[in-house]
Design a protein around this motif. Structure first.
Motif, mmCIF file in Angstrom:
data_model
loop_
_atom_site.group_PDB
_atom_site.id
_atom_site.type_symbol
_atom_site.label_atom_id
_atom_site.label_comp_id
_atom_site.label_asym_id
_atom_site.label_seq_id
_atom_site.Cartn_x
_atom_site.Cartn_y
_atom_site.Cartn_z
ATOM 1 N N TYR A 232 1.039 -0.770 0.149
ATOM 2 C CA TYR A 232 -0.060 0.246 -0.031
ATOM 3 C C TYR A 232 0.848 1.126 -0.184
ATOM 4 N N GLU A 236 1.602 4.419 -3.026
ATOM 5 C CA GLU A 236 1.436 6.280 -2.685
ATOM 6 C C GLU A 236 2.929 6.282 -3.618
ATOM 7 N N VAL A 239 3.068 5.892 -7.602
ATOM 8 C CA VAL A 239 2.380 7.317 -8.345
ATOM 9 C C VAL A 239 3.126 8.321 -8.283
ATOM 10 N N ASP A 248 -2.582 7.963 -12.266
ATOM 11 C CA ASP A 248 -3.448 7.872 -10.579
ATOM 12 C C ASP A 248 -4.700 7.560 -10.717
ATOM 13 N N GLU A 249 -5.747 7.256 -11.393
ATOM 14 C CA GLU A 249 -7.005 6.886 -11.141
ATOM 15 C C GLU A 249 -7.063 5.725 -10.954
ATOM 16 N N THR A 252 -5.338 5.023 -7.547
ATOM 17 C CA THR A 252 -6.572 4.714 -6.813
ATOM 18 C C THR A 252 -7.361 3.333 -6.742
ATOM 19 N N THR A 253 -8.115 3.332 -7.621
ATOM 20 C CA THR A 253 -8.348 2.154 -7.483
ATOM 21 C C THR A 253 -7.942 0.891 -7.122
ATOM 22 N N CYS A 254 -7.620 0.824 -7.387
ATOM 23 C CA CYS A 254 -6.306 0.149 -6.865
ATOM 24 C C CYS A 254 -6.058 -0.228 -5.041
ATOM 25 N N LYS A 255 -5.795 0.994 -4.291
ATOM 26 C CA LYS A 255 -6.055 1.294 -3.172
ATOM 27 C C LYS A 255 -7.619 0.421 -2.436
ATOM 28 N N GLU A 256 -8.227 1.155 -2.741
ATOM 29 C CA GLU A 256 -9.405 1.019 -2.678
ATOM 30 C C GLU A 256 -9.694 -0.871 -2.467
ATOM 31 N N SER A 259 -7.888 -1.786 -0.070
ATOM 32 C CA SER A 259 -8.533 -1.774 1.589
ATOM 33 C C SER A 259 -9.208 -2.551 1.857
#
Length: 348
Positions: A232, A236, A239, A248-249, A252-256, A259
């Motif tokens: 995780y 960051e 990016v 970037d988008e 962000t989906t990957c991190k969601e 999570s």
């Protein structure tokens, strides 16, 4: 010490490469930097390494010493911090070397793809200007001595040459102004950001730069997994390294997904990063415990694809420019020689 400019990719690769050879041999960062400072011929390089050496002597870590110089990319400094925390600094330095050498190759190829056609176009325009402004008037004098003058296309081309000569000073000044404005715009943060945004979103160049971003992303994740860094936190960092709004988008989906308890390969599939075959390779790599190797292969494939595209562009541009130039020069010469042959035949 005097202010040193930010290090470029080649300089970062050289720095990390030397440390990646010294650290596995049991040499401490302090001793390694000392050896590098002794072998460096550049005054700026020696000053930078001496500053790092002094910081290490004062008890700072390698991360703190590099961060204090303010000349290393933020990504490099952050990766070294994570390498020191995980105890895998030697692996991180090796991966950083491979990554920045890869970026040098891609950057050099992109510059070649842009500069080579530009140089050819400038040379062609210069030759055409000489033909129109210097050669055609000489032929016109020959025609006058033979009791005729240039007509039709050849006369129009000669008049164009006269017009170019008349406004040549203005054209040169205009070119200098445009070049200076372009350079200033490129050097300014806003101008540079606008240029990158245009290239990353334009439909003709978007796919190319997305491939470069995929190669960087895979290379970064290979480095992160090899160094045992939290994925995780690694995303960051990735990016910031990729510097592509479209990515970037996706990240962000990957991190969601992460999570929510998902695996990385599931997150990458959900975000539609990489081709389907690469997503499948990654899934198998995670199950077999070889994700680092898979990321390396994916990064290399996208790098090869980028270089292949550049070669195709160069392969198409060069003959196109040569053919266009040959046709223009041929048209100019035929517009003069054919009437001249007619006059000589009538005299004969």
């Amino acid at each position: 010490m005097k202010k040193i400019k930010k290090l470029n990719n080649r300089e970062v690769a050289a720095f990390c490469g030397q440390l990646s050879l010294l650290l596995p041999a049991g040499i401490t960062p302090f001793d390694g930097i000392s050896l590098m400072a002794q072998d460096t011929a550049s005054d700026d390089g020696k000053a930078l390494l001496t500053e790092i050496e002094n910081s290490l002597r004062d008890g700072l870590t390698l991360y703190e010493s590099l961060d204090a110089t303010k000349v290393f990319p933020e990504y490099v400094v952050s990766m070294i911090l994570l390498g020191e925390e995980s105890g895998n600094l030697d692996i991180i330095m090796k991966k950083l070397t491979e990554y920045y050498e890869q970026q040098c190759t891609i950057s050099d190829s992109i510059k070649s793809a842009v500069s080579y056609p530009l140089i050819m176009v400038c040379l062609m325009l210069l030759i055409l200007a000489v033909l129109l402004t210097k050669i055609l008037p000489i032929f016109n004098q020959v025609f006058i001595q033979l009791g005729s003058e240039l007509t039709g296309i050849s006369k129009q081309l000669m008049n164009m040459g006269h017009a170019i000569q008349t406004v040549s000073g203005f054209l040169i000044a205009l070119l200098i102004i445009f070049a200076a404005a372009g350079l200033i715009l490129y050097k300014s943060p806003k101008g540079h950001a606008w240029g990158k945004h245009f290239l990353h979103t334009n439909r003709f160049t978007k796919g190319f730069y997305l491939g470069v971003a995929y190669s960087r992303f895979a290379g970064a994740l290979s480095m992160i997994t090899a160094g045992g860094i939290d994925i995780y936190k690694g995303l960051e960092l990735a990016v910031r390294l990729i510097d592509n709004k479209l990515m970037d988008e996706k990240v962000t989906t990957c991190k969601e997904v992460l999570s929510g308890g998902g695996y990385l390969y599931e997150a990458i599939k959900e975000a539609n990063i990489f081709r389907a075959q690469h997503q499948r390779m990654l899934q198998i790599g995670y199950r077999s415990g070889n994700s680092e190797v898979v990321f390396d292969k994916i990064s290399k494939q996208y790098e090869d694809d980028t270089l292949s595209r550049i070669q195709k562009i160069l392969g198409a541009i060069e003959p196109t420019l040569v053919i266009a130039f040959s046709l223009m020069v041929g048209l100019i010469l035929l517009s003069v020689i054919m009437p001249l042959i007619g006059i000589m035949s009538s005299i004969g």
